[in-house]
Design an enzyme around this catalytic site. Structure first.
Site, short mmCIF file in Angstrom:
data_model
loop_
_atom_site.label_atom_id
_atom_site.label_comp_id
_atom_site.label_asym_id
_atom_site.label_seq_id
_atom_site.Cartn_x
_atom_site.Cartn_y
_atom_site.Cartn_z
N ASP A 35 -5.35 8.86 5.63
CA ASP A 35 -4.36 9.75 6.24
C ASP A 35 -5.00 11.07 6.66
OD1 ASP A 35 -1.85 8.27 6.03
OD2 ASP A 35 -2.19 8.38 3.86
N ASP A 175 4.72 2.22 6.14
CA ASP A 175 3.99 3.25 5.41
C ASP A 175 4.96 4.25 4.79
OD1 ASP A 175 2.15 5.12 4.51
OD2 ASP A 175 1.42 5.68 6.50
C1 DX5 Z 1 2.64 9.65 4.42
C2 DX5 Z 1 1.32 8.94 4.61
C3 DX5 Z 1 1.18 7.76 3.75
C4 DX5 Z 1 1.12 8.06 2.28
C5 DX5 Z 1 1.91 7.00 1.59
O1 DX5 Z 1 2.51 10.92 4.90
O2 DX5 Z 1 1.20 8.54 5.94
O3 DX5 Z 1 0.12 6.91 4.15
O4 DX5 Z 1 -0.17 8.08 1.74
O5 DX5 Z 1 2.00 7.31 0.27
P1 DX5 Z 1 2.99 6.59 -0.73
O6 DX5 Z 1 2.66 5.11 -0.72
O7 DX5 Z 1 2.68 7.26 -2.02
O8 DX5 Z 1 4.40 6.85 -0.24
ZN ZN Z 2 -0.35 6.89 6.38
#
Ligand code: DX5
Ligand code: ZN
Length: 220
Positions: A35, A175
């Site tokens: 990310d 996601d």
């Molecule tokens: C959100 C990101 C995600 C994040 C997901 O801003 O794009 O990829 O890392 O994290 P979890 O699985 O903890 O919601």
């Molecule tokens: Zn992401």
């Protein structure tokens, strides 16, 4: 339904990334999700292309880079050179998404497009021919460990329908907010590449966390 997990390193310990990544090189993992946040498109800042370049050297897993940045056209070259296998940017972040998708593909990298929770699939109507992956954000991007916005799963179902009716072959990625208790809903709605940050790296044993997600996802 076939699906794979893409662990997001956002929830990993950044002081020992190489070790953290080794812990998730297991069955069920399709890509390593990275990310990238710029403090403008989203209210948080993470890492840039130099770090991605070193991650590329630290693993044989394919790398899926999720750009949550304004004006991604200014930065895609750096992330292509850093070794991205999939490069995804937000449709909300650029005026000419079609041009950028074609550019990324022409460089030999899979081109992904991402939608915030409130963005309609209508924004993709004329882009399906140019995309290798569509990423549906199921939380407002910026942070790991947030809760699923359940309404967005309707968008995943609609996308699955568009994919099958149109005979497209892009990957449907979801996601945000994935847990062992709700992964069945993401997979059941059509998610094929399931990003999981907190559910994997927030666990004492990330490899076991991945196999639990795989097991629970198959039960939908
Ligand atoms: C959100 C990101 C995600 C994040 C997901 O801003 O794009 O990829 O890392 O994290 P979890 O699985 O903890 O919601
Ligand atoms: Zn992401």
């Amino acid at each position: 339904m076939m699906f794979k997990i893409a662990p997001s390193i956002l929830s990993a310990d950044f002081t020992k990334l190489a070790e953290e990544i080794k812990r998730i090189e297991v069955d069920g993992v399709g890509y390593l999700h990275i990310d990238i946040m710029d403090g403008r498109f989203v209210p948080n800042i993470t890492i840039g292309a130099p770090v991605v370049k070193y991650i590329r050297k630290a693993t044989s897993l394919p790398i899926d880079v999720h750009l949550m940045i304004e004006e991604p056209e200014k930065h895609v070259d750096a992330f292509i050179e850093a070794g991205s296998d999939i490069l995804t940017f937000h449709v909300e972040a650029t005026r000419h998404p079609e041009r950028l998708l074609r550019y990324i593909r022409q460089k030999g990298v899979k081109a992904g497009i991402s939608l915030n929770p409130a963005t309609s699939l209508d924004s993709l109507t004329y882009l399906y021919g140019a995309v290798d992956l569509v990423l549906v954000l199921t939380v407002n991007p910026g942070f790991g460990g947030q809760k699923l916005i359940p309404e967005v799963l309707q968008k995943v179902r609609a996308l699955k329908d568009i994919k099958s009716k149109g005979g497209h072959d892009f990957i449907i990625q979801v996601d945000g907010g994935v847990t062992a208790d709700n992964i069945d809903q993401y997979v059941g709605s059509g998610g094929e590449l399931i990003v999981a940050g907190n559910a994997v790296f927030g666990s004492k044993n990330p490899a076991e966390a991945v196999s639990l997600l795989m097991k629970k996802g198959k039960k939908q």
